[in-house]
Design an enzyme around this catalytic site. Structure first.
Site, short mmCIF file in Angstrom:
data_model
loop_
_atom_site.label_atom_id
_atom_site.label_comp_id
_atom_site.label_asym_id
_atom_site.label_seq_id
_atom_site.Cartn_x
_atom_site.Cartn_y
_atom_site.Cartn_z
N HIS A 397 -0.17 129.60 99.46
CA HIS A 397 -1.32 130.19 100.15
C HIS A 397 -2.49 130.38 99.18
O HIS A 397 -3.62 129.97 99.47
CB HIS A 397 -0.93 131.52 100.80
CG HIS A 397 -2.06 132.20 101.49
ND1 HIS A 397 -2.47 131.87 102.76
CD2 HIS A 397 -2.91 133.17 101.07
CE1 HIS A 397 -3.50 132.61 103.10
NE2 HIS A 397 -3.80 133.41 102.09
N GLU A 398 -2.22 130.99 98.04
CA GLU A 398 -3.33 131.27 97.12
C GLU A 398 -3.94 129.97 96.59
O GLU A 398 -5.14 129.87 96.41
CB GLU A 398 -2.89 132.18 95.98
CG GLU A 398 -2.26 133.52 96.41
CD GLU A 398 -3.00 134.25 97.53
OE1 GLU A 398 -4.22 134.06 97.68
OE2 GLU A 398 -2.34 135.01 98.28
N HIS A 401 -6.31 128.36 98.91
CA HIS A 401 -7.65 128.96 98.84
C HIS A 401 -8.58 128.21 97.89
O HIS A 401 -9.80 128.43 97.93
CB HIS A 401 -7.55 130.41 98.39
CG HIS A 401 -7.28 131.39 99.50
ND1 HIS A 401 -8.07 131.45 100.62
CD2 HIS A 401 -6.33 132.34 99.65
CE1 HIS A 401 -7.61 132.42 101.42
NE2 HIS A 401 -6.55 132.96 100.86
N GLU A 420 -9.28 132.33 105.37
CA GLU A 420 -7.88 132.72 105.61
C GLU A 420 -7.26 131.90 106.75
O GLU A 420 -6.11 131.48 106.66
CB GLU A 420 -7.79 134.21 105.93
CG GLU A 420 -8.23 135.13 104.80
CD GLU A 420 -7.41 134.98 103.52
OE1 GLU A 420 -6.43 134.22 103.50
OE2 GLU A 420 -7.78 135.64 102.52
N TYR A 480 -6.07 135.40 110.10
CA TYR A 480 -5.18 134.38 109.54
C TYR A 480 -4.49 133.56 110.63
O TYR A 480 -4.69 132.36 110.75
CB TYR A 480 -4.07 135.03 108.69
CG TYR A 480 -4.51 135.72 107.42
CD1 TYR A 480 -5.35 136.83 107.44
CD2 TYR A 480 -4.04 135.29 106.18
CE1 TYR A 480 -5.72 137.48 106.27
CE2 TYR A 480 -4.40 135.94 105.00
CZ TYR A 480 -5.24 137.03 105.06
OH TYR A 480 -5.59 137.66 103.90
ZN LIG Z 1 -5.57 134.42 101.73
#
Ligand SMILES: [Zn+2]
Length: 638
Positions: A397-398, A401, A420, A480
């Site tokens: 996830h990070e 980004h 997100e 999200y």
């Molecule tokens: Zn995030």
């Protein structure tokens, strides 16, 4: 093969008047296109954005946890108007006791962190403009700082230098985006929101001066960074950017191991677990060391430092992939820990590069510490306690980004869904690619979960709600999962992967290192995919409407099957019908969303005399009542 009954006949059949939901199809009221942003969703011929370059020198005092620094900001005004003042973000002031955020944040919130002594101390502000140096008047209001220029900064290329001396105490816990963690062999510092930095000045809002209240994230300009970080000699530093002086801060052995890692797909230890803290792991000599980093075309800069880091690295294409973690991060064969992190990072950047857009930076670093999961250019912070699929999930996830918002630089403080939500969407497929269909974290991007949550009054806020106005319990859904699942629907149910993927890639390519607005996204998808999707954006992003496609009744006669359908809630979607015939044969029929343009009750005909019909046979839609999707209705006999 399939047809709609004519409207007149339908009206007679149903014995009622016509339109029920034509508003679902009205044109979406987007800002008018202009020379900066085109009707097709691209940056226009006159598109501009500001450029901000930073040169920062800081020292970390590990006894007092104080960071003291000086920065020179080079600000280039590319706007078509001159500027009389500059607005800066003083993010650390969120942690000053009594800050706006401190007043708003609920006890125990993930975004807490204010403490006595928290916040920036600004000790010098100077401007160098037209060869003249002066101390400008300035004003600090919570996390905002206005610098009043003695003379206007000219439009279209005017440039000045702004010098600021600052210091602050690193919060133990900084809104789950920075902080420090005490571990057995030392302290892990994770440093972000740590230097005074410009607010974005753009063609849509002018100065984007919303304060940092905790939940809403960041909107930042692009530029280059030169950063010099001075720490005790026994510390290792990792940061956004490439290390410029390895010969000064690493030992010959470490440099040799790094060279090896640059040629290796598998992680190579730069510092092995048993080597942490050994004097021979640091260059001989006395006193602190200064680590110098250089980063290009980034909107932020973060770093981490510790004397407790285990350090491993590998390469992917020309990217140096690294992980740093204290021994507390190590896992077991059953519950893999941070020793797997570099493999996870490699997967993420390789997968997203191949699927969406090439990873643009020379390094990719995962840091284990107190922060649960937070993204910065080239470097992310993930929880030291994460293990197994949870560690993969947060790492993936990070790193997702990096695409949103590090590369595609949206305004996170207004539109969290643009990073997100998009990230959650790309994570879904990355997770599948890594673990296959059984991946545990996929669960929440499934239609039944989404349908259930959409009916929960706690989360009844449209995706378009600004994040600081979203109820904390609703953030995960509204910013999200609902937007993430919405893109899944668009890709898998509405447009199909071929049309969607080309459009989504076009959006990334068009807006990489720029500042897209929601309308730019909507228009790019519509233009490249070739579909009017105003009904979809309105229903999914601007409303909290629900979906319930239902079969009211069915007539089978004369070689035809006639279905009386009812769209019982506000959301409209295309209709997919699967019919089963007496010989067991199944056939599918698709009706476009425009079926609902004239009303919520519609009759459709499909060929043959079906013995069973089902709406949404793949169960892709977040339909709140699937029981009415099937005919004949099965009644249980007991
Ligand atoms: Zn995030």
């Amino acid at each position: 093969m399939k047809k709609r009954l004519c409207l007149l006949l339908l009206g007679l059949l149903l014995g009622e008047g016509l339109p029920a939901q034509p508003t679902a199809f009205a044109p979406l009221d987007l800002p008018a296109p202009n020379a900066y942003r085109t009707a097709s969703g691209e940056p226009g011929p006159a598109y501009w954005q500001q450029r901000v370059d930073y040169h920062i020198r800081v020292t970390l005092d590990t006894t007092t946890h104080r960071i003291t620094g000086t920065e020179t900001i080079t600000y280039t005004n590319n706007a078509p108007v001159a500027l009389q003042e500059l607005w800066l973000q003083l993010d650390q002031n969120l942690f000053a006791a009594g800050s706006l955020g401190d007043a708003l944040i609920e006890p125990g919130s993930r975004w807490r962190g204010a403490f006595k002594g928290g916040g920036f101390q600004i000790t010098r502000v100077e401007v160098v403009q037209n060869g003249r140096r002066y101390a400008p008047h300035y004003l600090i209001d919570d996390t905002r700082m206005r610098v009043d220029l003695d003379e206007p900064l000219p439009a279209r290329g005017g440039q000045l230098q702004l010098e600021i001396d600052f210091s602050f105490i690193v919060p133990a816990y900084g809104a789950d985006r920075m902080g420090r963690l005490n571990v057995k062999q030392g302290t892990v510092y994770e440093i972000a929101q740590w230097y005074p930095r410009l607010y974005v000045f753009d063609d849509v809002n002018g100065w984007n001066v919303a304060p940092y209240l905790g939940q809403g994230e960041f909107y930042l300009e692009y530029g280059n960074f030169e950063v010099e970080i001075t720490v005790p000699r026994n510390f290792i530093v990792v940061a956004t950017g490439e290390l410029r002086n390895p010969e000064e801060v690493l030992t010959a052995t470490q440099r040799e191991r790094l060279a090896q890692a640059r040629r290796s797909d598998e992680p190579v230890h730069i510092i092995r677990p048993e080597e942490v803290g050994r004097p021979e792991m640091r260059p001989a000599g006395e006193g602190p060391l200064t680590w110098r980093f250089h980063a290009e075309n980034v909107r932020d800069f973060a770093w981490a430092a510790s004397q407790a880091f285990i350090w491993d690295a590998a390469s992917w294409q020309n990217v140096l992939v690294m992980s740093v973690y204290p021994q507390e991060g190590l896992g077991t064969p059953e519950q893999p820990g941070w020793e797997q992190s570099t493999r996870y990072v490699r997967h993420s950047i390789a997968y997203y590069s191949q699927q969406w857009y090439p990873y643009p930076y020379p390094v990719a670093i995962n840091v284990a510490g107190i922060v649960g999961g937070m993204e910065y250019p080239m470097i992310v912070f993930c929880s030291v306690r994460a293990r197994g699929q949870a560690l993969f999930g947060v790492t993936d996830h990070e790193f997702g980004h990096i695409w949103f918002p590090m590369m595609v630089g949206n305004d996170e403080r207004r539109y969290a869904w643009m990073d997100e939500g998009f990230n959650t969407f790309i994570n879904y497929y990355s997770n599948q690619a890594f673990y296959g269909q059984e991946a545990r974290r996929l669960e929440r991007l499934q239609p039944d979960y989404i349908a259930r949550r959409m009916q929960d009054s706690l989360v009844h806020q449209p995706i378009m709600t600004y994040p600081d106005q979203i109820r904390p319990q609703a953030l995960g859904f509204v910013a999200y999962r609902k937007p993430g699942f919405g893109l899944r629907l668009l890709r898998e149910y509405v447009l199909g992967p071929e049309r969607f993927d080309r459009a989504f890639r076009a959006y990334i390519r068009r807006w990489a290192f720029k500042h897209p607005q929601p309308a730019d996204f909507f228009r790019t998808i519509e233009n490249v995919a070739g579909e009017d999707l105003d009904w979809f954006w309105r229903g999914w992003f601007y409303s909290t409407d629900l979906l319930d496609q239902a079969i009211d009744s069915v007539q089978v006669a004369s070689g035809q099957t006639r279905l009386y359908l009812h769209n019982r809630q506000g959301l409209v979607f295309p209709v997919v019908v699967e019919a089963t015939y007496p010989d067991g044969r199944k056939a599918r029929y698709r009706f476009p969303v425009e079926l609902w343009a004239t009303g919520a009750r519609q009759a459709i005909e499909i060929p043959g005399e079906a013995v069973q019909v089902v709406l949404d046979p793949d169960s892709l839609l977040p339909d709140i009542d699937r029981a009415n999707n099937i005919w004949p209705v099965h009644t249980s006999t007991e």
